[in-house]
Write a protein that holds these residues in place. Structure first.
Motif: not given
Lengths: 565, 565
Positions: A92-96, A195-205, A256-259
């Motif tokens: 598995v190489i990615g999630i969105a 939700i994407t912010w949770q997965l990455t730790g990165v805030e992006s809109h 990237s997906l956080v641990p």
């Protein structure tokens, strides 16, 4: 269909956050097929009467959600879908993800939703305002008045109006009704981005949601001006500090997906996470509609029409046109019908007699299926019953939620299947009106792909849609075009080096072209429907513009009055 | 209430011949109470598909009956009702009948119906043409064209039109389609007069039916002119030889009961037999409405409005005005709504979901009763659903049978009881429109008495009728106002010397004043309905005149098309 044929097969995960539940799919990047799917219902569902826990009562037209429901369902659906797919986690190489929009989470700077804090949990404004929270209608009305009477707002790209569902009315409601919450909120952010912010730790809109729902216009320099916002309510321009301008495009890699989440979901640490998407728009790539001219119909309780075009001209009656929303440099149009599948469902629950329910049972059919078989025997253009499909108002082209449904032509000989078919025909007439609006404005509609649950539910409606529009309707193979679209976005975010794709166009072409059905118009039927469509348009003109007051007064009676118990 | 208090109590028998069955009552002339009643269903019912015996197929819109069914049912109902009443046969002083109109029997000079003759029995035109035989519509259309384009016919007293149900279209159809039958028929006679002929051996015709259904106008010198009839079809003036001008007034004694029928019915030989009556008109005396100003509503599948007045002015939108029809020298107006109770029945059979049927059963209610209880809780003027009550077209004031029903205001929140109540409200709005038409023409409506089956069936409708018209509605005590009215006619035919009455006015006053209920308008509700009624009238204007084409085209689609199986 090109894919990584000699490399080992790679997979991505897409998760679609709907109104009642989330669903995850695992997609094979060699074929575009969904290997497994899983659905998980939000524990608190749509919160419309009282807050969970405190029991604080909500007003009319409120619709909230609990942000933490999204996270619990995310874990549940992804782990289940992965287990069912049998895919090794390393491949598995990615999630969105994608989600309903405009669905707004008020958060602290560290992404904590305010509803998680004990000090705020009993204030309704601390919770997620779901897309169908309509309690900000007074605020929307004021914005529309301002736009109509000053140059501060240009709503032409949005068909001339903001909806109460959008970001500015929703945040203005918080500002006015709960200043304490407004002050404490560092961010108002779309659920997909949160939700994407949770997965990455990165805030992006997502640039997409900002364009369609927050009135952010690349070509006009951004959000509404501080002056305009302050003229709505002094000090409301402070909302600009609470909206990000750090945008990412569709298909971009946010991070990237956080641990911690890799562990929770059972996925590799560090795989690509793509920009979150709006649930309708994400379907475009799942239908291989990443170039101008291919219209996508996302068909369920409502129908969302999406279409790319080289130019972006404001068209009266279309809900929005936004640049760069799907593909850089290309304009994306949105339009739609407010109620379709839910109108059919209303009919089945409220207007089908016991004798039909019993007969369906004898035949081993569900009531829908039985009605479809009966209604299918009425000849095209021969139904003595005619309807207006406005059970939830009209979105396009009239943009009037205070309109309502109508049925004319009743006699003692009218049977339930005549009325059912009239509803299907009316919904198809409504689609024809939308397509004609695009074409009339010079925006080409070359072909049409349908996705969503409705095409499987009502083959008769699909055939009527083909007959009445006179166009071939392709049906996407995927029953979960939202989640498939998210998975395709993840494949682009992962990029070719990881076994993904270089662009949404390439990925859509490789993975979004599967079709389950094609409905072709019968020219005899198309001709037979011409005069019925003219009659439909006469009713549209009378009830939708000439004498719009009748339905508006009825709607007011409903909201003033006490409903039947 | 004056009656023969010191004499022994006397009784009369009334027999009402309806569409599906006949019913007899035995009436106590001291009180007006029905002591017993009995119903008997016609063995061949309404013949609309094929002739009994021969199986000869009928065309669309045909509706026949077998004249001999009337005689069998007459014997059955009268003997049963007499037995149930326990009344001694010697104390019965008269009998009279009423029947549907215009229902036409072709007979020989000796009263033998042509359908009884073996040579003619397989020709549909030899049978009784029931009031709702609509296959003479082309003939009616031609008469209406003639009336509109020449001075030969003056249809102003009939609202400007003949109905396909009336005598001239029906006999013209026989003349054109079955000349052999037309030639052989010595008489075309109303069913009520034919049955009375059997009982007395005397051929006499009701002036009432001639006025309302055969375009016979006392004030204009009689039937249509030979010239006018021949201009419809050369030679058709021969119909004048087949129509009697030997009229008798309402309540007159046609003759005495012949021995054979006295024997069959178990009644004294030689008792009075009154002139036959039309089934709606006969209700007037049963409601004590024998003077100007009291409107009678005969309420069942349809509503017939009857009203006496000192002057007879043609009023657009009213179905007819005839002098001497009820009381000598007084004018009788008729108007009505084509479908009311049958529309409610259609809704219950076709639009109430299984969940409601089950819930009604749990509550021990029938579905009607359950809907009444739910719809009763919607506040006056607050129903978000609005209907046009034209399931069977509109009789008054539009006289357009090609109109159809409409419901607007549907949303996902609409419940079956909202639609049911909208149908009741629409029917009451339609009544208000009729009453307003009378009042607007200067014809006084002082008070209103309702009779028929509907008042017992739907108390909610009665209350809505009072609220929406702003008038008190009295309900006749009798559930069989037709048969009661016939029995009162018999009491007048018998006369005071036999223990009866001297006039219809006196008899109606003594026997027709019993009331079971009175519905009074709630002024708050009346006020609340003003704006709903204005909206109803807007729809009436749009669909009934401004843009009448929409519904007409739908109706044509229905008759051209193939109905859903």
């Amino acid at each position: 269909m090109s894919a990584t044929v000699e490399s080992p097969t790679r997979y991505t995960v897409g998760v679609d956050f709907g109104t009642e539940s989330a669903r995850a799919v695992v997609v094979d990047l060699a074929t575009g097929r969904e290997l497994a799917e899983s659905t998980s219902v939000y524990p608190s569902g749509v919160i419309s009467e009282a807050l969970p826990g405190s029991g604080v009562l909500l007003g009319a037209d409120w619709a909230l959600q609990d942000a933490d429901d999204y996270l619990g369902c995310l874990t549940e659906t992804v782990t289940r879908a992965l287990a069912a797919s049998g895919v090794p986690r390393e491949s598995v190489i990615g999630i969105a993800i994608d989600a309903t929009a405009c669905t707004i989470v008020p958060t602290l700077a560290d992404s904590t939703p305010l509803s998680r804090l004990v000090d705020y949990r009993d204030d309704p404004h601390a919770w997620v305002k779901l897309w169908k929270h309509h309690a900000a209608q007074p605020q929307a009305d004021r914005i529309n008045v301002l736009a109509a009477t000053s140059d501060d707002f240009d709503l032409a790209p949005y068909g001339g109006r903001v909806s109460s569902e959008w970001l500015l009315p929703k945040t203005l409601q918080v500002y006015e009704e709960a200043p304490r919450i407004f002050e404490r909120a560092d961010r108002f952010i779309e659920a997909q981005d949160w939700i994407t912010w949770q997965l990455t730790g990165v805030e992006s809109h997502s640039a997409q949601a900002a364009g369609f729902k927050a009135n952010f216009r690349v070509e006009a320099g951004g959000y509404a001006s501080a002056r305009a916002l302050d003229s709505l309510a002094p000090g409301f321009s402070a909302v600009l500090d609470r909206l990000s301008t750090d945008f990412s495009a569709a298909g971009a890699r946010v991070g990237s997906l956080v641990p911690s989440w890799a562990d929770a979901l059972g996925l590799p640490i560090g795989i690509a996470v793509a920009t979150g998407s709006m649930d309708a728009q994400v379907s475009m790539v799942a239908c291989d509609a990443t170039a101008p001219g291919r219209m996508v119909l996302v068909m369920g309780t409502s129908i969302c029409n999406l279409l790319l075009a080289e130019t972006g001209i404001p068209v009266e009656g279309l809900a929005g046109v936004v640049r760069d929303a799907i593909v850089p440099g290309v304009w994306a149009y949105e339009a739609g019908q407010a109620g379709v599948g839910d109108m059919f469902g209303w009919f089945v629950r409220n207007s089908v007699p016991a004798s039909y329910t019993e007969r369906a049972r004898e035949l081993g059919l569900d009531v829908f299926g039985y009605l479809e078989s009966l209604a299918g025997s009425v000849e095209p253009g021969r139904n003595p019953v005619l309807a207006l499909d406005w059970w939830s108002g009209n979105r396009s082209p009239l943009a009037d939620s205070a309109l309502s449904g109508a049925v004319i032509g009743y006699s003692l000989a009218t049977r339930p299947e005549n009325v059912y078919r009239a509803l299907l025909e009316a919904a198809a007439f409504g689609q024809r009106a939308i397509i004609d609006t695009f074409q009339g404005a010079g925006i080409a509609v070359d072909d049409i792909v349908a996705c969503g649950g409705l095409p499987q539910k009502s083959p008769l409606f699909m055939q009527l849609l083909a007959d009445i529009t006179g166009r071939e309707i392709q049906v996407s193979h995927s029953s979960q075009a939202g989640a498939l679209g998210a998975a395709i976005h993840a494949a682009v975010a992962a990029g070719p080096e990881a076994g993904g794709f270089a662009s949404l166009g390439e990925a859509g072409n490789a993975l979004g072209g599967n079709r389950s059905d094609v409905y072709s118009p019968d020219p005899t039927a198309t001709a037979a429907y011409e005069s019925s469509y003219a009659d439909y348009q006469e009713l549209v003109t009378y009830f939708g513009s000439q004498n719009v007051g009748v339905m508006h007064r009825l709607k007011r009676r409903a909201s003033d009055g006490i409903a039947a118990s």
